[in-house]
Every structure is written in structure tokens, then in C-alpha cells.
Scaffold this motif. Sequence first.
Motif, short mmCIF file in Angstrom:
data_model
loop_
_atom_site.label_atom_id
_atom_site.label_comp_id
_atom_site.label_asym_id
_atom_site.label_seq_id
_atom_site.Cartn_x
_atom_site.Cartn_y
_atom_site.Cartn_z
N ALA A 128 0.86 -1.19 0.00
CA ALA A 128 0.00 0.00 0.00
C ALA A 128 0.90 1.24 0.00
N GLY A 129 0.64 2.13 -0.97
CA GLY A 129 1.47 3.34 -1.11
C GLY A 129 2.65 3.14 -2.05
N THR B 61 2.00 4.36 4.05
CA THR B 61 1.11 5.42 3.55
C THR B 61 1.11 6.61 4.51
N THR B 62 -0.05 6.87 5.11
CA THR B 62 -0.18 8.00 6.04
C THR B 62 -0.81 7.46 7.33
N HIS C 258 -5.99 0.58 6.65
CA HIS C 258 -5.49 -0.59 5.91
C HIS C 258 -5.12 -1.73 6.86
N ASP D 133 2.44 -1.78 4.56
CA ASP D 133 1.80 -0.46 4.48
C ASP D 133 2.81 0.66 4.72
N ARG E 187 -4.61 6.55 6.71
CA ARG E 187 -4.84 5.42 5.79
C ARG E 187 -4.21 4.16 6.33
N ASP F 199 -3.45 1.76 -4.13
CA ASP F 199 -3.01 3.10 -4.52
C ASP F 199 -4.27 3.94 -4.70
N ARG F 200 -4.26 5.16 -4.17
CA ARG F 200 -5.49 5.95 -4.30
C ARG F 200 -5.71 6.45 -5.73
N THR G 6 4.32 2.65 8.42
CA THR G 6 3.63 3.93 8.59
C THR G 6 3.64 4.32 10.07
N GLY H 145 7.34 3.33 -0.48
CA GLY H 145 6.61 2.33 -1.24
C GLY H 145 7.39 1.85 -2.46
#
Length: 269
Positions: free
Chosen positions: A12-13, A80-81, A88, A78, A84, A39-40, A103, A19
Motif C-alpha cells: 500500500a502506497g 502510507t499515512t 489498511h 503499508d 490510511r 493506490d489511491r 507507517t 513504497g
Amino acid sequence: MLVNETIRIIVAGPRGRMGKEAVQLVKETPQFELAAVIDRKNEGKLLSDVEGFAGLDVPVFTDPAECFQQANADVLIDLTTPERGYIHTKMALEYSVRPVVGTTGFTPEQLDELKGLAEEKGIGCIIAPNFAIGAILMMKFSEMAAKYFDDVEIIEMHHDQKLDAPSGTAIKTAEMISNNRKARKQGHEDEKETISGARGADFEGMRIHSVRLPGLIAHQQVLFGAGGQTLTIRHDSYNRASFMSGVKVSVETVIRLDTLVYGLESILD
Ligand SMILES: NC(=O)C1=CN([C@@H]2O[C@H](COP(=O)(O)OP(=O)(O)OC[C@H]3O[C@@H](n4cnc5c(N)ncnc54)[C@H](OP(=O)(O)O)[C@@H]3O)[C@@H](O)[C@H]2O)C=CC1
Ligand SMILES: O=C(O)C1=N[C@H](C(=O)O)C[C@H](O)C1
């Protein structure tokens, strides 16, 4: 899972600074296989259609639930942020996919909740504020030093795109120091900040200072002081590849855990 079986991984990311390194790690590790990415952007594409990922014909999902349902993965990495990453991680556990989380910025309540969920599911989860071996040693040495020095301040220094402050590493360092240090206000009992924030964040009376500057990657100094002497323990990451051996060990380890481990110090020999 058998030791020699391939480990199917969701990242993720994947377009982020960490990532990208994680995708590269999965690609070059024979026992690892990239199952999908979260991925967004780029929903419905193959990762190979996204710039910088030629040859990686795995699906891109925007919806994590769909990804966990369809990818038949063993592990989620993961990167990401804080917001998120928490979503996740929780969802991965619900779908029995083992999370390896770099993260940072999770609250103590979120960590407790995720630990409870991992135990309820009986599967592993690793949340590591820092994957670099040198950073883990810095934290362990700081924990040791705290037996002999009562006064300590932490200065963490990062690139200026970082979202959370203090860093996850600084918080984890303070927690490890607190195993050997009684909560106590440091400095002069009558000290006053003439500009708010001058003395940094307060963790049980020890101070954490966060520096954000372009040009930096990830750096931390732990400063101990006593009569007539100081001890400085410092770690520097000069690139993000420095974190990847820790990510690899975490993926290999999470498969055989049945609980949540917070920090790599307890799984490294
Ligand atoms: N444990 C460790 O050793 C380390 C941990 N970290 C931590 O890893 C995390 C990532 O760091 P870094 O790679 O530098 O950050 P980046 O900002 O470079 O990457 C974050 C990624 O998350 C994606 N993202 C952001 N918001 C969402 C969302 N709402 N839904 C889905 N994806 C989203 C971003 O996509 P987009 O590009 O579209 O914004 C991007 O791909 C941070 O929490 C950092 O503190 C970092 C280094 C080492
Ligand atoms: O955001 C970063 O870059 C980093 N984040 C982690 C943290 O918050 O401690 C690990 C490392 O310091 C890099």
C-alpha cells in the motif's frame, strides 16, 4: 505456511518514497511475490501501466477491501499515512492478511485495538516505527544508557515532507528509555517558555525536539547529560534503502507470529 513457500505481498502506497523501495525489494527477493498494490490513483490499471513500474503486471486497487478479497495475499506492507495506514492495517487483519506496517503516527489506543484484533484472529502483525538496524541499536543503546543517566533529550531530524511529529522513532525511543527512567520533569523547576514550544514535546518530563528541513532524510540524536559529561547516541539514514533489510525480516517473521509486535527490537537476535 511452510518456510520455503512463496509469500504473496500487497504493497500500500507503491508510488511513495518508501513504497517504491518496498516494491523493488519484493521484486528482487526470490521468495516474495507482488500480489497487488493499494493506490489511491490508477484504479483498474496494472501497475506496469504506471510510470516507473515496467514489467509488474499486478492489479492496482483503490478500495482496500476489494484488494484483500481478490489478491489472495499473505502479507500487507503499508507505507502510507497515519490515517490510511490505520484503516489498511485494521482491514488487513479482518481479512486475515498479516500487516507489516512502517507507517508512523498511530495513537496508543489504535495500537491497542490492532493488537486485540491480531490476537482475536490469531495472526501476526508487525508495526515498526523504524526498520533500519542502526536505528534499532540506537534505541536499545539509549534504553541501556537510561539506567545510568537520569536526564535525556531527543532531537529527531527529518525531511520537510513528513506528516507526523514527533517521529515514530522518537516516540518509540522515549518509550524504551522510560523502561529505565522514572517520569520526572527535567530542567529548572521554574523554567518558562518565552516562545511557546521552545522546550519541545514533553514525554514524561523528557523533551523531544522535531527538526524539519529539506535535504534531510531521517536522523536522530539522543543526548544524555550528567555532572561534567554528556553522551550522544546518533543514527542517520542517508537513503530509504537503509530500511529495506528490516522490511524483509519483518515479512519473513510476521508469517509465524500470532500477535502484534510493535518495534523490531524484540524480533532481532
Ligand atoms: N518504519 C520505517 O522505517 C519508516 C517509516 N516511514 C513512514 O512511512 C510512511 C510513508 O513515508 P513516505 O514514503 O516518506 O511518504 P510518501 O508521502 O512518499 O508516500 C505515501 C504514499 O501514501 C499514499 N497515500 C497518501 N494518502 C493516501 C490515501 N488517502 N489513500 C491511499 N494512499 C495514500 C501516497 O499517495 P499520493 O502520492 O497519491 O499522495 C503515497 O504513495 C510515513 O508514515 C513515514 O513516517 C518512512 C520511512 C521509514
Ligand atoms: O517519515 C520518515 O521519513 C520516517 N519515518 C519514521 C519515523 O517517523 O520514525 C522512520 C524514519 O525516521 C523515517
